[in-house]
Design a protein around this motif. Structure first.
Motif, PDB file in Angstrom:
ATOM      1  N   ALA A   6       1.067  -1.323   0.207  1.00 47.99           N
ATOM      2  CA  ALA A   6       0.112   0.191   0.113  1.00 47.99           C
ATOM      3  C   ALA A   6       0.808   1.096  -0.447  1.00 47.99           C
ATOM      4  O   ALA A   6       1.930   0.813   0.341  1.00 47.99           O
ATOM      5  CB  ALA A   6      -0.573  -0.324   1.393  1.00 47.99           C
ATOM      6  N   THR A   7       0.283   2.399  -0.466  1.00 45.38           N
ATOM      7  CA  THR A   7       0.950   3.527  -0.539  1.00 45.38           C
ATOM      8  C   THR A   7       0.004   4.892  -0.183  1.00 45.38           C
ATOM      9  O   THR A   7      -0.947   4.366  -0.457  1.00 45.38           O
ATOM     10  CB  THR A   7       1.480   4.066  -1.915  1.00 45.38           C
ATOM     11  OG1 THR A   7       0.184   4.099  -3.208  1.00 45.38           O
ATOM     12  CG2 THR A   7       2.559   2.948  -2.681  1.00 45.38           C
ATOM     13  N   ALA A   8       1.139   6.132   0.707  1.00 45.74           N
ATOM     14  CA  ALA A   8      -0.177   7.177   1.090  1.00 45.74           C
ATOM     15  C   ALA A   8       0.836   8.088   0.500  1.00 45.74           C
ATOM     16  O   ALA A   8       1.573   8.385   1.283  1.00 45.74           O
ATOM     17  CB  ALA A   8      -0.760   6.943   2.125  1.00 45.74           C
ATOM     18  N   ARG A   9      -0.026   8.939   0.273  1.00 45.66           N
ATOM     19  CA  ARG A   9       0.893  10.519   0.081  1.00 45.66           C
ATOM     20  C   ARG A   9       1.145  10.888   1.807  1.00 45.66           C
ATOM     21  O   ARG A   9       0.173  10.927   2.796  1.00 45.66           O
ATOM     22  CB  ARG A   9       0.120  11.585  -0.382  1.00 45.66           C
ATOM     23  CG  ARG A   9       0.340  11.042  -2.212  1.00 45.66           C
ATOM     24  CD  ARG A   9       1.757  11.077  -2.721  1.00 45.66           C
ATOM     25  NE  ARG A   9       2.131  10.319  -4.228  1.00 45.66           N
ATOM     26  CZ  ARG A   9       1.715  10.798  -4.907  1.00 45.66           C
ATOM     27  NH1 ARG A   9       1.540  11.903  -5.022  1.00 45.66           N
ATOM     28  NH2 ARG A   9       1.877   9.938  -6.335  1.00 45.66           N
ATOM     29  N   LEU A  10       1.777  11.815   2.023  1.00 46.78           N
ATOM     30  CA  LEU A  10       2.341  12.382   3.454  1.00 46.78           C
ATOM     31  C   LEU A  10       2.281  14.051   2.986  1.00 46.78           C
ATOM     32  O   LEU A  10       2.126  14.565   2.126  1.00 46.78           O
ATOM     33  CB  LEU A  10       3.649  12.510   3.703  1.00 46.78           C
ATOM     34  CG  LEU A  10       3.925  10.275   3.684  1.00 46.78           C
ATOM     35  CD1 LEU A  10       5.589  10.372   4.336  1.00 46.78           C
ATOM     36  CD2 LEU A  10       3.223   9.975   4.903  1.00 46.78           C
ATOM     37  N   SER A  11       1.115  14.532   4.157  1.00 43.51           N
ATOM     38  CA  SER A  11       1.393  16.185   4.426  1.00 43.51           C
ATOM     39  C   SER A  11       2.225  16.049   5.043  1.00 43.51           C
ATOM     40  O   SER A  11       2.012  16.479   6.241  1.00 43.51           O
ATOM     41  CB  SER A  11       0.046  15.913   4.372  1.00 43.51           C
ATOM     42  OG  SER A  11      -1.006  15.300   4.095  1.00 43.51           O
ATOM     43  N   LEU A  12       2.793  16.877   4.282  1.00 40.00           N
ATOM     44  CA  LEU A  12       4.452  17.575   5.180  1.00 40.00           C
ATOM     45  C   LEU A  12       4.601  19.454   6.095  1.00 40.00           C
ATOM     46  O   LEU A  12       3.819  19.602   5.185  1.00 40.00           O
ATOM     47  CB  LEU A  12       5.459  18.043   4.390  1.00 40.00           C
ATOM     48  CG  LEU A  12       6.256  16.544   3.535  1.00 40.00           C
ATOM     49  CD1 LEU A  12       7.312  16.521   3.191  1.00 40.00           C
ATOM     50  CD2 LEU A  12       6.250  15.391   4.377  1.00 40.00           C
ATOM     51  N   LYS A  13       4.397  18.645   6.927  1.00 42.82           N
ATOM     52  CA  LYS A  13       4.360  20.320   7.820  1.00 42.82           C
ATOM     53  C   LYS A  13       4.934  21.515   7.085  1.00 42.82           C
ATOM     54  O   LYS A  13       4.247  23.051   6.625  1.00 42.82           O
ATOM     55  CB  LYS A  13       4.485  20.369   9.007  1.00 42.82           C
ATOM     56  CG  LYS A  13       3.687  21.358  10.765  1.00 42.82           C
ATOM     57  CD  LYS A  13       4.631  21.253  11.780  1.00 42.82           C
ATOM     58  CE  LYS A  13       4.169  19.830  12.125  1.00 42.82           C
ATOM     59  NZ  LYS A  13       4.443  20.418  13.805  1.00 42.82           N
ATOM     60  N   ASP A  14       6.460  21.757   6.778  1.00 43.83           N
ATOM     61  CA  ASP A  14       6.887  23.387   6.549  1.00 43.83           C
ATOM     62  C   ASP A  14       7.242  22.511   4.893  1.00 43.83           C
ATOM     63  O   ASP A  14       7.500  23.737   4.572  1.00 43.83           O
ATOM     64  CB  ASP A  14       7.905  22.760   7.154  1.00 43.83           C
ATOM     65  CG  ASP A  14       7.606  22.794   8.391  1.00 43.83           C
ATOM     66  OD1 ASP A  14       6.750  23.947   8.977  1.00 43.83           O
ATOM     67  OD2 ASP A  14       8.728  22.435   9.693  1.00 43.83           O
ATOM     68  N   SER A  15       6.787  21.586   4.183  1.00 45.20           N
ATOM     69  CA  SER A  15       7.250  21.511   3.162  1.00 45.20           C
ATOM     70  C   SER A  15       5.649  20.705   2.047  1.00 45.20           C
ATOM     71  O   SER A  15       5.394  20.214   1.797  1.00 45.20           O
ATOM     72  CB  SER A  15       8.347  20.706   2.474  1.00 45.20           C
ATOM     73  OG  SER A  15       9.284  21.429   3.121  1.00 45.20           O
ATOM     74  N   PRO A  16       4.862  21.743   2.232  1.00 50.77           N
ATOM     75  CA  PRO A  16       3.541  20.892   1.728  1.00 50.77           C
ATOM     76  C   PRO A  16       3.180  21.217   0.267  1.00 50.77           C
ATOM     77  O   PRO A  16       2.591  20.190  -0.234  1.00 50.77           O
ATOM     78  CB  PRO A  16       2.300  22.271   2.121  1.00 50.77           C
ATOM     79  CG  PRO A  16       2.815  23.596   2.565  1.00 50.77           C
ATOM     80  CD  PRO A  16       4.487  23.471   2.731  1.00 50.77           C
ATOM     81  N   ASP A  17       4.135  21.447  -0.475  1.00 51.68           N
ATOM     82  CA  ASP A  17       4.439  21.718  -2.029  1.00 51.68           C
ATOM     83  C   ASP A  17       5.169  19.882  -2.583  1.00 51.68           C
ATOM     84  O   ASP A  17       5.401  20.235  -3.802  1.00 51.68           O
ATOM     85  CB  ASP A  17       4.645  22.820  -2.298  1.00 51.68           C
ATOM     86  CG  ASP A  17       4.010  23.371  -2.361  1.00 51.68           C
ATOM     87  OD1 ASP A  17       2.818  23.452  -2.348  1.00 51.68           O
ATOM     88  OD2 ASP A  17       4.692  25.067  -2.830  1.00 51.68           O
TER      89      ASP A  17
END
Length: 293
Positions: free
Chosen positions: A48-59
């Motif tokens: 399985a995979t999932a995209r991470l939501s980065l706090k300081d690098s949202p892009d």
């Protein structure tokens, strides 16, 4: 040497690294909304995979994967896609810090770079844990895969060690379906199970399960049986045996209804303690627990 002279000991090695105290963290993903899913991806979801939501690098785009080639901690595909692996062979006593360090490495890595194992020996530093790097209230959009072809860019062919690792990993996959939040149906040979990671603390969840058990409402209906539970990274994971002849989709509605009953049972504990029958049921449930570390 004269009488009374003190014998000189060996010189201290001033270059020796200070010993790092490895303090065990029993609930490494605490504080993250995705805690139950992270535990599932770490312990029993095959591909399985999932995209991470980065706090300081949202892009920035970083993909969390269950298993990477050669069980690596991180790698950057030749097309620039960044991956961090959950299921690795080396770990310290703080998995969140291990994953955080792998993530920080991946953000600085170049195409084709591979991190074989996470850094488990350096002294802890501020800002290294997943809780420091991810948006705390972000959920994970889990994408299940039937194989590990996502290791490769589109239209790319595996060669060498990657091809061997891909073949072994694909052969080990057990059919798995996500039938609810952190709830996974898995077909294990001639058996089928539901493994469900719940966010409540162990004692609370056990009491709620005991309330349902005493009322005869702990199952998912005909063809199901509560099998027990295991502890994983600070949370309890109840397990049900299911009729292997039934398709995973047939359990989605029963699981949703069970989830509603269990949620209601958790809320009822605030105003109604367990009675004698429910306490006996809880004692029986405690006897069917295992711990994973």
């Amino acid at each position: 040497m004269g009488k009374g002279a003190r014998k000189k000991g060996p010189k201290k090695d001033s270059t020796r690294k200070p010993k790092v105290r490895d303090v065990f963290v029993g609930q490494p993903f605490e504080g993250l909304a995705a805690e139950p899913e992270l535990i599932a991806l770490r312990e029993f979801v095959p591909s399985a995979t999932a995209r991470l939501s980065l706090k300081d690098s949202p892009d920035r785009t970083v993909t969390l994967g269950t298993v990477l080639p050669m069980a690596a901690a991180g790698f950057v595909r030749t097309d620039g896609e960044i991956f961090v692996g959950m299921q690795v062979q080396t770990r310290s006593s703080d998995i969140s810090r291990d994953l955080g360090r792998s993530l920080l490495w991946a953000l600085e890595a170049k195409e084709g770079d591979v991190l074989s194992v996470p850094d488990t020996t350096s002294p802890p530093e501020p800002g290294e844990r997943l809780q420091d790097l991810l948006v705390a209230d972000a959920e994970l959009d889990i994408q299940l895969h039937k194989d590990f072809s996502w290791w490769l860019p589109e239209d790319a062919d595996a060669t060498g060690d990657i091809a061997m690792s891909l073949e072994r990993a694909n052969a080990a996959i057990m059919p798995t379906e996500r039938i609810g939040p952190a709830a996974y149906w898995v077909e294990a040979g001639d058996k089928a199970h539901l493994r469900w990671v719940w966010p409540e603390q162990e004692n609370v969840l056990l009491q709620a399960l005991a309330r349902l058990s005493a009322a005869g409402e702990i199952g998912l209906g005909e063809g199901s049986r509560y099998a027990g539970s295991f502890r994983a990274h600070g949370l309890l994971v109840p397990v049900w045996d299911l009729d292997p002849e039934a398709h995973a989709r047939e359990w989605e509605e029963p699981a949703r209804e069970l989830g509603e009953r269990l949620t209601a049972a958790v809320k009822s504990l605030d105003s109604e303690p367990l009675n004698a029958t429910e306490r006996r049921a809880r004692d029986g449930l405690v006897g069917r627990q295992l711990t994973l570390r």
